[in-house]
Design a protein around this motif. Structure first.
Motif, mmCIF file in Angstrom:
data_model
loop_
_atom_site.group_PDB
_atom_site.id
_atom_site.type_symbol
_atom_site.label_atom_id
_atom_site.label_comp_id
_atom_site.label_asym_id
_atom_site.label_seq_id
_atom_site.Cartn_x
_atom_site.Cartn_y
_atom_site.Cartn_z
ATOM 1 N N TYR B 39 2.756 1.211 1.845
ATOM 2 C CA TYR B 39 2.347 1.026 3.247
ATOM 3 C C TYR B 39 2.665 -0.376 3.751
ATOM 4 N N ALA B 41 1.591 -3.342 4.773
ATOM 5 C CA ALA B 41 0.460 -4.164 5.217
ATOM 6 C C ALA B 41 -0.264 -3.503 6.379
ATOM 7 N N ILE B 42 -1.476 -3.983 6.617
ATOM 8 C CA ILE B 42 -2.249 -3.477 7.760
ATOM 9 C C ILE B 42 -1.989 -4.406 8.948
ATOM 10 N N ILE B 43 -1.635 -3.828 10.083
ATOM 11 C CA ILE B 43 -1.428 -4.648 11.277
ATOM 12 C C ILE B 43 -2.692 -4.681 12.110
ATOM 13 N N GLU B 44 -3.279 -3.511 12.276
ATOM 14 C CA GLU B 44 -4.473 -3.431 13.107
ATOM 15 C C GLU B 44 -5.481 -2.532 12.413
ATOM 16 N N TYR B 45 -6.720 -2.975 12.462
ATOM 17 C CA TYR B 45 -7.748 -2.154 11.815
ATOM 18 C C TYR B 45 -8.963 -2.095 12.724
ATOM 19 N N GLU B 46 -9.218 -0.919 13.259
ATOM 20 C CA GLU B 46 -10.423 -0.676 14.040
ATOM 21 C C GLU B 46 -11.041 0.603 13.504
ATOM 22 N N ASN B 64 -12.294 4.333 7.649
ATOM 23 C CA ASN B 64 -12.534 3.199 6.752
ATOM 24 C C ASN B 64 -11.577 3.253 5.563
ATOM 25 N N VAL B 65 -11.324 2.096 5.026
ATOM 26 C CA VAL B 65 -10.391 1.993 3.897
ATOM 27 C C VAL B 65 -11.197 2.179 2.625
ATOM 28 N N LEU B 66 -10.968 3.295 1.952
ATOM 29 C CA LEU B 66 -11.743 3.570 0.743
ATOM 30 C C LEU B 66 -11.241 2.722 -0.406
ATOM 31 N N GLU B 67 -9.917 2.562 -0.485
ATOM 32 C CA GLU B 67 -9.358 1.784 -1.579
ATOM 33 C C GLU B 67 -8.070 1.149 -1.096
ATOM 34 N N ILE B 68 -7.805 -0.021 -1.600
ATOM 35 C CA ILE B 68 -6.567 -0.677 -1.187
ATOM 36 C C ILE B 68 -6.016 -1.473 -2.362
ATOM 37 N N SER B 69 -4.711 -1.366 -2.563
ATOM 38 C CA SER B 69 -4.055 -2.213 -3.554
ATOM 39 C C SER B 69 -2.691 -2.606 -2.974
ATOM 40 N N ALA B 70 -1.881 -3.326 -3.743
ATOM 41 C CA ALA B 70 -0.634 -3.870 -3.201
ATOM 42 C C ALA B 70 0.296 -2.786 -2.653
#
Lengths: 394, 86
Positions: B39, B41-46, B64-70
């Protein structure tokens, strides 16, 4: 999922809140640097909640500076946090460790010996033997060789057929199977008579083996031979048999009871007074004034002993005396009332006398009135089995 | 030129498309969970929109972001719309 949660709990994590203008950037940086974060939740503009492992908390500071945001720890979860919490309370940890050690030490010993399955051999005797062999309260479990003790008991007691030993926690259960008495078993092989064990009139008699001595309608008294084990034969000498028969007799039971018309009755007023005292050996501590204000009362004393592990009695006990107030009242019965009371009482009395297994056919009352009381007599007619086996003696 | 070589190499060895090229892979579970690999990177998070730099925009409720890694992101919530750019 559950495994993951458990792992997270084991590693310890914090729920933190990040506040700033570039929270997305913060999340991106975290993922780029390999800081594991999860359950990211955006509350409002510029504020996110997320979870992060305890060990990564230090690495976050740098990212906070870059993104110009602020961090607040909401909740700390997990085993490392719990241990941190108790690090300062050293005495608590020491005492709890000592407790664990004491419990472990005590669990290595026997605290209760129970003997089950014995019917004729008194429990005390077996306990005494076990005590001699070393199965005592307080002994170490490992130091006892149960196989050796078992064989010793077999040698000492001939009437023990089998012994089983079960150790469950701190309790030893010794199960015993007794050798059955030799005489009982072979009674069937001996010639026997059937003898009446009470008085009555024969109602029914059916003989399976043996010689019938009485007929239906005969009056028998206690000790009379009903069925003889000696059977006469036309062709040979008399044969000795083990008698077997079903015999039913009719019996009568009578009781009488007098009920006066005027009676003084003691009844409970419902007021109860409780007094407690604690006993330490011979020393008594009264918790309240020990006398009661009632004039007439019933006293119920109950003693509760403090018992450890269900076996070890301590000299500490709690005595509770309950006083129930009684009031006297004179009652005047009409003849009819007295009669019904007498009938009920006399019925209860006669039912107590009738043995188990007897069938009550009918009963009738005779009522006599005297100057100030009523006398009721009950006669109950019963049908019951009769006959005990008796060895024929030569 | 370089891209062509990569594409040819991938075709010749029958490798999954997302391995060598710069594309992303998306796995949807109902409209409640979405896993996006690569993915970036995240640009916008609402709470109602998540915009990713790989060119995906996810619209929904309570995101919501349940899990995130590189290279992986798992987004939970009620997904209503997915928009593709370029």
């Amino acid at each position: 999922m559950f495994l993951l949660k458990t792992y997270e709990f084991y590693k310890g994590y914090s729920e933190i809140q990040i506040e700033g203008y570039f929270v997305e950037r913060f999340v991106n940086l975290c993922s780029l640097r390999g800081i594991k974060i999860w359950d990211i939740d955006k509350k409002t503009e510029g504020i996110i909640n997320l979870k992060i492992y305890e060990k990564d908390l230090g690495r976050v500071d740098e990212l906070l500076k870059i993104t110009k945001s602020q961090m607040r720890i909401i909740k700390k979860v997990g085993i490392p946090n719990i241990t941190n919490l108790y690090k300062k309370r050293k005495l608590f940890i020491i005492i709890s460790l000592i407790c664990c050690a004491v419990i472990y030490f005590l669990s290595l010993h026997i605290w209760d010996v129970e003997v089950v399955g014995n019917e004729k051999i008194p429990t005390e005797e077996i306990e005494k033997i076990l005590d001699e062999e070393g199965v005592q309260v307080g002994r170490k479990k490992e130091s006892i060789d149960f196989e050796k003790i078992k064989s010793n008991i077999y040698v000492k007691r001939q009437d023990v057929l089998w012994i089983g030993v079960k150790i469950k926690g701190v309790k030893v259960t010794v199960e015993i199977l007794e050798r059955k008495n030799a005489d009982e078993d072979v009674l069937e092989n001996f010639p026997t008579n059937i003898v009446a064990d009470r008085d009555g009139v024969i109602q029914k008699i059916s003989v399976r083996s043996g010689q019938k001595c009485v007929e239906v309608g005969d009056v028998v008294c206690k000790g009379d031979v009903l069925v003889s084990g000696v059977v006469d034969s036309e062709h040979s000498d008399p044969i000795m048999v083990n008698s077997n028969a079903d015999i039913k007799i009719k019996t009568w039971y009578t009781t009488k009871k007098a009920v006066p018309y005027q009676k003084t009755i003691l009844s409970k007023s419902g007021l109860v007074d409780k007094k407690c005292k604690i006993k330490l050996g011979n020393y008594t501590i009264n918790l309240a004034n020990n006398s009661t204000k009632f004039e007439k009362y019933d006293t119920i004393n109950s003693v509760k002993k403090l018992v450890l592990f269900g076996k070890i009695e301590t000299p500490i006990s709690l005595d509770v005396s309950t006083y129930e107030e009684l009031i006297t009242s004179d009652v005047l019965y009409t003849p009819e009332q007295a009669e019904t009371i007498a009938k009920k009482e006399v019925y209860d009395l006669v039912m107590k006398n009738i043995p188990d297994g007897a069938e009550v056919l009918n009963y009738d009352y005779n009522v006599f009135s005297e100057n100030d009381e009523v006398i009721v007599r009950i006669t109950a007619e019963c049908l019951e089995n009769i006959g005990v086996e008796e060895k024929i003696s030569f | 030129m370089k891209k062509d070589v990569k594409a040819k190499f991938q075709e010749a060895l029958e490798l999954p498309a997302e391995l060598l090229t710069n594309s992303y892979r998306m796995t949807l579970i109902d409209n409640t969970n979405v896993l996006i690999e690569n993915y970036k990177a995240i640009i916008e998070y609402e709470a109602y929109v998540i915009r990713l730099s790989c060119g995906l925009t996810i619209f929904g409720d309570n995101l919501n972001v349940l899990e995130i890694s590189a290279d992986e992101i798992i987004i939970g919530g009620k997904i209503k719309n997915i928009e593709f750019e370029n």
